[in-house]
Write a protein that holds these residues in place. Structure first.
Motif, PDB file in Angstrom:
ATOM      1  N   VAL A 120      -7.813   1.226 -18.835  1.00  0.00           N
ATOM      2  CA  VAL A 120      -6.859   1.586 -17.786  1.00  0.00           C
ATOM      3  C   VAL A 120      -7.249   0.828 -16.526  1.00  0.00           C
ATOM      4  CG1 VAL A 120      -6.058   3.444 -16.277  1.00  0.00           C
ATOM      5  CG2 VAL A 120      -6.268   3.832 -18.729  1.00  0.00           C
ATOM      6  N   THR A 121      -6.350  -0.014 -16.071  1.00  0.00           N
ATOM      7  CA  THR A 121      -6.623  -0.818 -14.875  1.00  0.00           C
ATOM      8  C   THR A 121      -6.038  -0.210 -13.616  1.00  0.00           C
ATOM      9  OG1 THR A 121      -4.624  -2.140 -15.281  1.00  0.00           O
ATOM     10  CG2 THR A 121      -6.706  -2.922 -16.249  1.00  0.00           C
ATOM     11  N   ALA A 150      -7.098   3.063  -8.738  1.00  0.00           N
ATOM     12  CA  ALA A 150      -7.946   2.427  -9.743  1.00  0.00           C
ATOM     13  C   ALA A 150      -9.307   3.092  -9.737  1.00  0.00           C
ATOM     14  CB  ALA A 150      -8.085   0.936  -9.466  1.00  0.00           C
ATOM     15  N   ALA A 151      -9.952   3.106 -10.898  1.00  0.00           N
ATOM     16  CA  ALA A 151     -11.263   3.737 -11.010  1.00  0.00           C
ATOM     17  C   ALA A 151     -12.005   3.162 -12.192  1.00  0.00           C
ATOM     18  CB  ALA A 151     -11.114   5.249 -11.180  1.00  0.00           C
ATOM     19  N   GLY A 152     -13.326   3.212 -12.113  1.00  0.00           N
ATOM     20  CA  GLY A 152     -14.121   2.800 -13.260  1.00  0.00           C
ATOM     21  C   GLY A 152     -13.996   3.772 -14.418  1.00  0.00           C
ATOM     22  N   GLN A 153     -13.843   5.069 -14.095  1.00  0.00           N
ATOM     23  CA  GLN A 153     -13.713   6.108 -15.116  1.00  0.00           C
ATOM     24  C   GLN A 153     -12.504   6.974 -14.772  1.00  0.00           C
ATOM     25  OE1 GLN A 153     -16.930   8.946 -15.234  1.00  0.00           O
ATOM     26  NE2 GLN A 153     -16.410   9.680 -17.277  1.00  0.00           N
ATOM     27  N   ARG A 185     -10.075   7.665 -27.934  1.00  0.00           N
ATOM     28  CA  ARG A 185     -10.119   6.519 -28.834  1.00  0.00           C
ATOM     29  C   ARG A 185      -9.003   5.536 -28.479  1.00  0.00           C
ATOM     30  NH1 ARG A 185     -12.002  10.620 -32.510  1.00  0.00           N
ATOM     31  NH2 ARG A 185     -13.912   9.925 -33.567  1.00  0.00           N
ATOM     32  N   GLY A 186      -9.379   4.294 -28.253  1.00  0.00           N
ATOM     33  CA  GLY A 186      -8.410   3.250 -27.957  1.00  0.00           C
ATOM     34  C   GLY A 186      -8.407   2.782 -26.517  1.00  0.00           C
ATOM     35  N   LEU A 187      -8.996   3.560 -25.595  1.00  0.00           N
ATOM     36  CA  LEU A 187      -9.100   3.161 -24.187  1.00  0.00           C
ATOM     37  C   LEU A 187     -10.536   3.397 -23.737  1.00  0.00           C
ATOM     38  CD1 LEU A 187      -5.770   4.583 -22.708  1.00  0.00           C
ATOM     39  CD2 LEU A 187      -6.325   2.184 -23.186  1.00  0.00           C
TER      40      LEU A 187
END
Length: 503
Positions: free
Chosen positions: A227-228, A242-245, A466-468
């Motif tokens: 997720v950007t 935006a976030a790292g997590q 799962r997937g991101l």
């Protein structure tokens, strides 16, 4: 705007996550909520909880017509406020039977979800008056065990179960759940306590914590398996965070809707809603299930029933349909005592003070439904189909629970209160038809993002999606199988466990 941790949803899990994760001053935490801080005084009045649904701070979702409940549409109250559904629910604090969580450990392939492994996380959130090996006293959420406040009718009700051979428990948060007890409640000084009040408000002055209210999350921007950015809609306009997590804590309905709008899910479902598929997750939105209660066995009172000093529904009696002499193991049915009339929309509401109600239900339903989007926009209503009472197991267990409710109503202990059954009524022969019309939601939807060991499960045992790579899901949606009681205590423990694992 960029932050280290972006929490989407300030509900029962999100408020705990914001508290725990922002305790590290080096970690920038942003919490986003569609609603605002609650201001309606009715929210904090425990006796008002049945009346505050369908107000502006309730998402008021609706199911599709349910064949198993006579074609009825059910309203699903979900909190649109800081504190989420802890501002709408009946304030019960009941974890469930240890076997419920041991089952989570098996289903997830991770013993960290067993009861004994979760117990420290339950205790870390709890504020009982007295600390014991099974009860926490240092947590932020007050847990009240009523004593003098218990209604005289409810005392007779509990005595009725003892007369029938069911144990009298101090509360339902021990290692055995079968028995009758006053409901442990999240109430302090006569006021409801939400997770927003308990966990978030005391830490709002932390400089590394930002809370954004009145902001709906439209979709996630996804690129290269991450997720950007997160598209947020506010009264002042749209913005991207935006976030790292990124942590999803929007609940059993909100999480899958956001993911599907973002292109995560079953390709066929997404295509039908006009959304390109970016990450295939066929199980997303499936396994949906919920507790139901029959409302109810309504009895005419022999003497005036004074209003509850608590929140009307004062006691639950968990039990086994195999017999009242079974006192160990997980229960499969439940009966509750309400110091007021309580009926579904199919029946006329009796006058308060002249009746009381015995609710009855199934603790581990096997009916499973599905939730899907119908379009790509926030305004597109979800399609919610829990498929209530679609299994023989659930219908049979409901009949057994109804029988037990009528049984306790007929005990010697209840003789001074029970002036005769109004519903279903002694002349009612088709009890299945009555149950279909009497069944209401207990407001415990779970499992649309269920965790599991299989690669097909939506989230891993560590709650990562799962997937991101940079997304986790932390709330009731990850519960793989519903515990026997109200789910709020379990949701708090889930959030506490996840936060403890973040360092």
């Amino acid at each position: 705007m960029t932050t280290d941790v972006l929490i989407l949803g300030a509900g029962s899990a999100g408020c705990i996550l914001a508290n725990r994760l922002s305790a590290d001053p080096a970690r920038r935490v942003t919490l986003v909520e569609a609603g605002g801080f609650p201001t309606d005084p009715d929210i904090f009045d425990p006796a008002m909880w049945p009346m505050i649904q369908r107000r502006p701070y309730d998402w008021d979702y609706r199911t599709v017509p349910q064949p198993g409940t006579a074609g009825r549409v059910h309203h699903w109250a979900r909190g649109r406020m800081v504190g989420g559904s802890s501002g709408l629910h009946a304030m019960f604090h009941l974890r469930g039977h240890p076997a419920d969580f041991d089952r989570w450990g098996v289903m997830s392939g991770d013993a960290g979800w067993s009861y004994d492994a979760l117990l420290p996380h339950f205790r870390a959130t709890e504020g009982y008056a007295t600390e014991t090996p099974l009860h926490g006293a240092r947590g932020e959420m007050p847990v009240m065990i009523p004593e003098a406040e218990t209604h005289p009718l409810v005392r007779s009700y509990i005595e009725g179960w003892q007369e029938l051979g069911l144990p009298r428990l101090p509360d339902h948060n021990g290692r055995e759940v079968i028995g009758a007890a006053p409901n442990a409640l999240m109430i302090r000084d006569g006021r409801r306590v939400t997770t927003g009040e308990a966990f978030l408000r005391p830490v709002l002055d932390r400089p590394n914590l930002t809370v954004i209210t009145g902001a709906e999350v439209h979709r996630l921007r996804i690129a290269a398996g991450r997720v950007t950015g997160v598209e947020i809609r506010t009264p002042g306009g749209d913005t991207v965070l935006a976030a790292g997590q990124v942590i999803l804590s929007m609940g059993t309905i909100g999480d899958p809707l956001l993911l599907m709008r973002s292109g995560v899910g079953n390709p066929g479902v997404l295509a039908a809603a006009g959304v390109p598929c970016r990450v295939e997750r066929r199980a997303l939105g499936r396994n949906l299930h919920d507790h139901m209660l029959g409302a109810g066995v309504v009895c005419r009172a022999r003497k005036p029933v004074a209003p509850s000093r608590l929140q009307h529904s004062e006691s639950l009696a968990y039990q086994s349909s195999r017999g009242l002499d079974v006192h160990t193991g997980a229960p499969d049915i439940v009966v509750g005592c309400v110091v007021a009339p309580s009926v579904s929309e199919c029946f006329p509401m009796p006058a308060p003070g002249e009746t009381f109600t015995l609710l009855f239900g199934v603790t581990h339903p096997t009916s499973r439904g599905e939730l899907t989007i119908t379009g790509p926009d926030l305004a597109d209503a979800p399609r919610i189909d829990p498929r209530y009472l679609s299994t023989d197991h659930d219908r049979t267990a409901f009949r057994a629970a109804l029988d037990r409710a009528r049984m306790v109503a007929g005990t010697r202990a209840m003789r001074d209160w029970n002036g005769g059954e109004i519903l279903p009524g002694p002349g009612m022969r088709d009890l299945d038809a009555f149950i279909q019309r009497a069944a209401i939601t207990h407001h415990h939807p779970v499992a649309t993002c269920a965790m599991g060991a299989s690669d097909d499960a939506v989230v891993r045992p560590d709650l990562s999606l799962r997937g991101l790579d940079n997304v986790s899901v932390v709330d009731a949606s990850v519960i793989p199988a519903i515990p026997c009681g109200p789910i709020h205590a379990a949701v708090m423990a889930i959030a506490q466990k996840f936060a403890a694992g973040q360092g």
